[in-house]
Design a protein around this motif. Structure first.
Motif, short mmCIF file in Angstrom:
data_model
loop_
_atom_site.label_atom_id
_atom_site.label_comp_id
_atom_site.label_asym_id
_atom_site.label_seq_id
_atom_site.Cartn_x
_atom_site.Cartn_y
_atom_site.Cartn_z
N GLU A 274 0.57 -0.79 -0.10
CA GLU A 274 -0.50 0.28 0.22
C GLU A 274 0.66 1.12 -0.31
O GLU A 274 0.24 2.22 -0.05
N TYR A 275 2.24 1.24 0.29
CA TYR A 275 2.82 2.54 0.55
C TYR A 275 4.30 2.57 0.07
O TYR A 275 5.59 2.62 -0.29
N HIS A 406 -3.29 4.05 -5.08
CA HIS A 406 -2.59 3.88 -4.29
C HIS A 406 -2.81 5.40 -3.78
O HIS A 406 -2.35 6.02 -3.11
N SER A 409 -3.83 6.44 0.30
CA SER A 409 -2.97 6.38 1.22
C SER A 409 -1.79 7.54 0.75
O SER A 409 -1.17 7.96 1.15
#
Length: 475
Positions: A274-275, A406, A409
Motif C-alpha cells: 500500500e505504501y 494508491h 494512502s
C-alpha cells in the motif's frame, strides 16, 4: 440488483452515474471541513476581546485545527481503506460536531485548543481524505473535472459562511455562532451515508495506463485471478484463517501463536504494497514541495481579515473579502479541472500546478502595498483563483505520480505533510505581527514559501527533461 462492488470490479471506473452523487457528497464534505476551518479566523477579534489574548495565542486555535486535520489524515485514509469510507466519514462528522458543540461552552482559551483545535480537527481528518479519495475511484477520463467540482466546496462554503458567521457572531455572540456551526457540521453524517463503496482492480484503477494496455493473454488472466484470490483470501481481513490450499494446516494447540503471526504477516504484506510509492523519487520531490507550500498557503486565510481591519476596512467589508476569495476559488477549482482534462493539457498538469502555486506566491508578496478595500479586492480575486486551481490539481498530480490504486494512502501522506507547517506557521506569523506591529513580514513569509515550493518542482521537472532529452552534440 447487482451489488455495486461486483459491477465495478468487472470494469473500469464508471465516469458518471452514482459517481456524481459521490462528487456532491464530497463537495459538502469540503464545505463542512475546509470552509469552516477558513472561517475560524473571523472569531479571532471576539476571542481576543473575551479572553484578553493576542494574535499569537488565538492563532493557535486555527493552527491546531489545521494541523490535527492533516496529522490524522493517514488515519482517516487507513480506516477508510480497511473498514469503510461511509462509516469513517459518519464517525468523523459526529466527532467534529461534538468538538464545536463543546467549544461553545468553554471558559478558557486552553479548552478551545482542545475542543475546537484537536477534537474538531480529528473529526475533519476522518471525513476529508476518504471522501476525496473515493472521487478518484469513480472517475477516470473526467477525473480532474470531478475533483474540481468536489473541492470547490471550500470556495463556495467560504463565500456563504464568511458573512453568515459574521452575522451570527453579531446576533448571538461567538458562543451562539459556534453552536450553529456545530449543527451545520453534523451534516457530515448525511454526506457519509451517501458514499457508496466501490472496488476496482489495480490495473483498471490506473487511469493513465489503461488506454495503453493491449490484449490480455490467458496466462496473465490466470495470474491476475490467482493474485485476487490470494489478496481476498489471505490478507483481506486480518485474522482470517489461511486457506488450506495456500498453506499447510497447522495444529492450533493452546498457546500456538500461528494466528497472531499470520495476522502480523498479512498486515506487513499489505502495508508494504500500500505504501511502496514512498520510495518513488518523483513522490519524494512532490512531498518536499508540499512542505513549503503548506508553510505559506494557510496564512492569507488566517490573516486576511485582521490585515484588512488593521488597514481601516470595516468588519463587513473585511468579511466580504473572504467571500470574494471563496467564490473565485470555485472558478479556479472548476476551470482548471475542466481545462486539464483536455487531451492537449493532460501532459502538462504538473506545469499548470506549478504555475498556480507561483502566482499565489507573487500575490502574497504584493499585499504590503495594498492598504484599502478597493485594492485588496484584486488580491482576493487572484489569490482565490489560483488557490482553487492548485487545490483541485493536488489529487490529480498525486494520482499521476503514484497511480489511482494508491491514491487514498498517498493523499493521507500528502495531507499529513501539511500538519507541521499548519501547526507552526500561523503562531509564528502571529508572533511576527506582535513584534513588528504590521502584517508585512507575515505575507512576505507566505509568498516566499509558496515560490520556493514552485521552484523545487520546476527545478526537478527541468532536470528530468534534461536527463530524458540530452542535448545533441555536434561532431
Amino acid at each position: 440488483m447487482v451489488d455495486v462492488k461486483q459491477r465495478s470490479s468487472e470494469g473500469s471506473p464508471p465516469d458518471g452515474g452514482w459517481g456524481w452523487v459521490i462528487v456532491g457528497s464530497c463537495f459538502m464534505v469540503t464545505v463542512c471541513t475546509r470552509a469552516v476551518t477558513r472561517c475560524i479566523s473571523i472569531f479571532f477579534t471576539e476571542l481576543q476581546a473575551h479572553f484578553g489574548a493576542d494574535y499569537s495565542e488565538t492563532a493557535w486555535i486555527h493552527s491546531l485545527l489545521d494541523c490535527t486535520t492533516m496529522l490524522f489524515a493517514p488515519v482517516g485514509s487507513l480506516i477508510g481503506t480497511r473498514w469503510s469510507c461511509r462509516g469513517t466519514v459518519m464517525l468523523g462528522g459526529l466527532i467534529s460536531s461534538c468538538g464545536l458543540l463543546l467549544s461553545s461552552f468553554t471558559s478558557s482559551l486552553e479548552l478551545l485548543y482542545v475542543f475546537m483545535g484537536v477534537l474538531t480537527g480529528l473529526g475533519f481528518a476522518l471525513c476529508y481524505t476518504p471522501a476525496i479519495a473515493l472521487v478518484g475511484c469513480y472517475f477516470r477520463r473526467r477525473r480532474a473535472l470531478a475533483y474540481g467540482v468536489a473541492v470547490s466546496g471550500s470556495g463556495i462554503g467560504t463565500f456563504v459562511l464568511a458573512p453568515a458567521v459574521q452575522r451570527l457572531i453579531q446576533r448571538y455572540t461567538w458562543r451562539g455562532a459556534l453552536l450553529v456551526l456545530s449543527a451545520f457540521v453534523a451534516n457530515l453524517c448525511v454526506c457519509g451515508a451517501l458514499l457508496r463503496p466501490i472496488t476496482l482492480r489495480g490495473e483498471e484503477a490506473d487511469s493513465e495506463g489503461e488506454d495503453r494496455r493491449g490484449p490480455v493473454s490467458p496466462q496473465d488472466a490466470q495470474l491476475a485471478v490467482k493474485r485476487s484470490h490470494q489478496s481476498a483470501g489471505g490478507c483481506s481481513s486480518l485474522g482470517a484463517s489461511p486457506s488450506p490450499s495456500s498453506s499447510p494446516s497447522l495444529p492450533l494447540l493452546p498457546g500456538n501463536p500461528a494466528p497472531q503471526v499470520e495476522r502480523r504477516r498479512c498486515f506487513s504484506s499489505w502495508s508494504s504494497r500500500e505504501y511502496r510509492f514512498l520510495l518513488l523519487p518523483d513522490f519524494l520531490l512532490l512531498a518536499v514541495s508540499f512542505l513549503f507550500l503548506a508553510s505559506g498557503c494557510s496564512l492569507p486565510f488566517v490573516f486576511l481579515v485582521p490585515c484588512a481591519l488593521h488597514a481601516g476596512v470595516s468588519h463587513q467589508h473585511a468579511a466580504f473579502l473572504m467571500s470574494i476569495l471563496g467564490v473565485v476559488d470555485i472558478v479556479g477549482n472548476i476551470t482548471f479541472g475542466w481545462l486539464t482534462d483536455h487531451r492537449c493539457l493532460k501532459p502538462y498538469r504538473l506545469t499548470c500546478y506549478i504555475l498556480s502555486v507561483a502566482m499565489e506566491g507573487l500575490c502574497c508578496l504584493l499585499v504590503p502595498l495594498l492598504r484599502s478595500f478597493p485594492v485588496l479586492v484584486p488580491f482576493a480575486v487572484l489569490y482565490g483563483y489560483f488557490d482553487g486551481a492548485y487545490v483541485a490539481l493536488i489529487p490529480v498530480v498525486t494520482s499521476d505520480v503514484v497511480g489511482a490504486q494508491h491514491l487514498s494512502s498517498a493523499l493521507g501522506v500528502v495531507y499529513f505533510l501539511h500538519a507541521l507547517p499548519y501547526l507552526v506557521s500561523p503562531p509564528f506569523a502571529g508572533w511576527l505581527v506582535d513584534i513588528t506591529g504590521s502584517y508585512t513580514a507575515t505575507f512576505l513569509l507566505s509568498g516566499s514559501a509558496q515560490l520556493a515550493s514552485a521552484l523545487i518542482l520546476c527545478t526537478a521537472a527541468g532536470i528530468r527533461c534534461c536527463l530524458h532529452h540530452p542535448p545533441a552534440h555536434k561532431e
